[in-house]
Design an enzyme around this catalytic site. Structure first.
Site, PDB file in Angstrom:
ATOM      1  N   GLY A  61       0.805  -1.323  -0.025  1.00 32.62           N
ATOM      2  CA  GLY A  61      -0.036  -0.013   0.012  1.00 32.62           C
ATOM      3  C   GLY A  61       1.099   1.139  -0.087  1.00 32.62           C
TER       4      GLY A  61
ATOM      5  N   TYR B  40     -12.881  -2.637  11.273  1.00 38.11           N
ATOM      6  CA  TYR B  40     -11.696  -2.279  11.274  1.00 38.11           C
ATOM      7  C   TYR B  40     -11.166  -2.670  12.685  1.00 38.11           C
ATOM      8  CZ  TYR B  40      -7.893   1.177  10.934  1.00 38.11           C
ATOM      9  OH  TYR B  40      -6.518   1.542  10.592  1.00 38.11           O
TER      10      TYR B  40
HETATM   11  N1  LIG Z   1      -4.155   7.518   8.836  1.00 41.43           N
HETATM   12  C1  LIG Z   1      -4.205   7.189   9.932  1.00 41.43           C
HETATM   13  O1  LIG Z   1      -4.561   8.108  11.035  1.00 41.43           O
HETATM   14  C2  LIG Z   1      -3.973   5.617  10.475  1.00 41.43           C
HETATM   15  C3  LIG Z   1      -4.206   5.510  11.761  1.00 41.43           C
HETATM   16  C4  LIG Z   1      -4.009   4.205  12.301  1.00 41.43           C
HETATM   17  C5  LIG Z   1      -3.666   3.075  11.350  1.00 41.43           C
HETATM   18  N2  LIG Z   1      -3.551   3.406   9.850  1.00 41.43           N
HETATM   19  C6  LIG Z   1      -2.930   2.465   9.305  1.00 41.43           C
HETATM   20  O2  LIG Z   1      -2.054   2.589   8.508  1.00 41.43           O
HETATM   21  C7  LIG Z   1      -1.996   1.982   7.073  1.00 41.43           C
HETATM   22  C8  LIG Z   1      -1.851   3.131   6.034  1.00 41.43           C
HETATM   23  O3  LIG Z   1      -2.988   3.998   5.923  1.00 41.43           O
HETATM   24  P1  LIG Z   1      -3.047   5.512   5.437  1.00 41.43           P
HETATM   25  O4  LIG Z   1      -3.594   6.249   6.566  1.00 41.43           O
HETATM   26  O5  LIG Z   1      -1.684   5.634   4.757  1.00 41.43           O
HETATM   27  O6  LIG Z   1      -4.324   5.384   4.467  1.00 41.43           O
HETATM   28  P2  LIG Z   1      -4.444   5.300   2.654  1.00 41.43           P
HETATM   29  O7  LIG Z   1      -3.545   6.557   2.252  1.00 41.43           O
HETATM   30  O8  LIG Z   1      -5.834   5.247   2.485  1.00 41.43           O
HETATM   31  O9  LIG Z   1      -3.586   4.199   2.046  1.00 41.43           O
HETATM   32  C9  LIG Z   1      -4.018   3.005   2.303  1.00 41.43           C
HETATM   33  C10 LIG Z   1      -3.169   2.087   1.412  1.00 41.43           C
HETATM   34  O10 LIG Z   1      -3.723   0.695   1.360  1.00 41.43           O
HETATM   35  C11 LIG Z   1      -3.967   0.295   0.076  1.00 41.43           C
HETATM   36  N3  LIG Z   1      -4.649  -0.946  -0.132  1.00 41.43           N
HETATM   37  C12 LIG Z   1      -6.071  -1.063   0.268  1.00 41.43           C
HETATM   38  N4  LIG Z   1      -6.459  -2.316  -0.017  1.00 41.43           N
HETATM   39  C13 LIG Z   1      -5.260  -2.878  -0.610  1.00 41.43           C
HETATM   40  C14 LIG Z   1      -5.127  -4.151  -1.241  1.00 41.43           C
HETATM   41  N5  LIG Z   1      -5.872  -5.158  -1.304  1.00 41.43           N
HETATM   42  N6  LIG Z   1      -3.680  -4.581  -1.509  1.00 41.43           N
HETATM   43  C15 LIG Z   1      -2.934  -3.763  -1.385  1.00 41.43           C
HETATM   44  N7  LIG Z   1      -2.923  -2.435  -1.139  1.00 41.43           N
HETATM   45  C16 LIG Z   1      -4.240  -2.098  -0.520  1.00 41.43           C
HETATM   46  C17 LIG Z   1      -4.651   1.417  -0.636  1.00 41.43           C
HETATM   47  O11 LIG Z   1      -4.430   1.287  -1.988  1.00 41.43           O
HETATM   48  P3  LIG Z   1      -5.823   1.563  -2.995  1.00 41.43           P
HETATM   49  O12 LIG Z   1      -5.805   3.032  -2.869  1.00 41.43           O
HETATM   50  O13 LIG Z   1      -5.403   0.838  -4.132  1.00 41.43           O
HETATM   51  O14 LIG Z   1      -6.984   0.937  -2.501  1.00 41.43           O
HETATM   52  C18 LIG Z   1      -3.627   2.699  -0.172  1.00 41.43           C
HETATM   53  O15 LIG Z   1      -2.322   2.492  -0.850  1.00 41.43           O
HETATM   54  C19 LIG Z   1      -3.351   1.347   7.171  1.00 41.43           C
HETATM   55  O16 LIG Z   1      -3.202   0.031   7.551  1.00 41.43           O
HETATM   56  C20 LIG Z   1      -4.328   2.073   8.089  1.00 41.43           C
HETATM   57  O17 LIG Z   1      -5.108   1.104   8.753  1.00 41.43           O
HETATM   58  C21 LIG Z   1      -3.721   4.781   9.488  1.00 41.43           C
END
Ligand SMILES: NC(=O)c1ccc[n+]([C@@H]2O[C@H](COP(=O)([O-])OP(=O)(O)OC[C@H]3O[C@@H](n4cnc5c(N)ncnc54)[C@H](OP(=O)(O)O)[C@@H]3O)[C@@H](O)[C@H]2O)c1
Length: 236
Positions: free
Chosen positions: A10, A159
């Site tokens: 991701g 989630y």
């Molecule tokens: N942002 C926060 O505040 C926060 C807090 C706690 C934890 N997290 C965790 O941090 C991680 C990154 O999140 P982010 O905040 O950077 O959000 P984001 O920008 O929405 O990134 C999520 C990434 O996961 C990818 N993804 C989703 N389904 C997938 C699949 N089947 N195979 C491969 N890639 C896939 C998405 O790609 P597509 O665009 O192709 O779907 C995107 O690149 C996640 O695990 C999230 O749960 C985030």
């Protein structure tokens, strides 16, 4: 090949891209996984312009063929893998409290990372310092949900349970790898400004990537089987 190699899932945007950037800045070759190969390549191009050795790979973590192809490519092209960051994740609870939402969340947040890690374990075990980082969330902390009004105020069963399962699997995997050089930890990045975190999040991606980068580059006496934010252990 003297340089370390890292795979981040991701990784074409958000925290994943920033983890790749910060690992790349340490001289580590970074492979950016994304469901769309063109997005993966475009993100790798951006990092290469910053003098980072980066390559985009097509990787939907729920697709067994992609997982096999990526494992083969890493073995053939690089001959090593030192770091796997299971960063890809989904938050789907706004779609409803349904079995389908629960299933899809587990596919991406649990079963995908598990299958990918298993496929890459032979390479990680061969590394002198194999590291697996599972991008979890404070919302996986059952103790926190029950004791903290803010985190416990919103219901997000798919989630929270999928990330809690990721945490439990992190512990199990660390136990099974106790006699190896591979360390496995889960992390909470913080509330970070991304597509998932939203605009009101207080943290920038540069800060949100720090915990995963720290865990990905732990020294030999670093922890394994833990859950961390900014080098502090979190309650399960
Ligand atoms: N942002 C926060 O505040 C926060 C807090 C706690 C934890 N997290 C965790 O941090 C991680 C990154 O999140 P982010 O905040 O950077 O959000 P984001 O920008 O929405 O990134 C999520 C990434 O996961 C990818 N993804 C989703 N389904 C997938 C699949 N089947 N195979 C491969 N890639 C896939 C998405 O790609 P597509 O665009 O192709 O779907 C995107 O690149 C996640 O695990 C999230 O749960 C985030």
């Amino acid at each position: 090949m003297n340089k370390k190699v890292a795979l981040i899932t991701g990784a074409y945007k958000g925290i994943g891209l920033e983890i790749a950037r910060q690992l790349g800045q340490q001289g580590i070759i970074v492979l950016l996984g994304a469901r769309s190969i063109s997005k993966a390549q475009e993100a790798a191009d951006v990092l290469r312009k910053e003098q980072i050795e980066a390559c985009g790979v097509e990787l939907d973590v729920t697709d067994g063929n992609h997982i096999r192809s990526v494992a083969d490519l890493i073995k053939l092209e690089y001959g090593r893998l030192d770091i796997l960051v299971n960063n890809a994740g989904v938050y789907l609870d706004h779609l409803g409290n349904t079995p389908d939402v629960m299933r899809s969340s587990f596919e991406v947040n649990v079963f995908g990372p598990q299958a990918l890690s298993e496929a890459l374990l032979p390479l990680l075990k061969a590394s002198p310092a194999g590291r697996i980082v599972n991008q979890s969330s404070i919302l996986a902390s059952l103790g926190t949900l029950l004791s903290n009004e803010m985190y416990g105020s919103r219901s997000a069963p798919a989630y929270t349970t999928s990330k809690a399962a990721m945490n439990a699997w992190t512990v199990q995997l660390s136990i099974s790898l106790r006699d190896t050089n591979v360390k496995v930890n889960a992390c909470h990045p913080g509330w970070v400004k991304t597509d998932m975190g939203g605009e009101s999040a207080p943290m920038e991606v540069s800060e949100g990537a720090e915990t995963a980068v720290w865990l990905a580059t732990l020294p030999a006496d670093g922890p394994t089987g833990g859950f961390y934010h900014k080098q502090e252990a979190l309650p399960w």
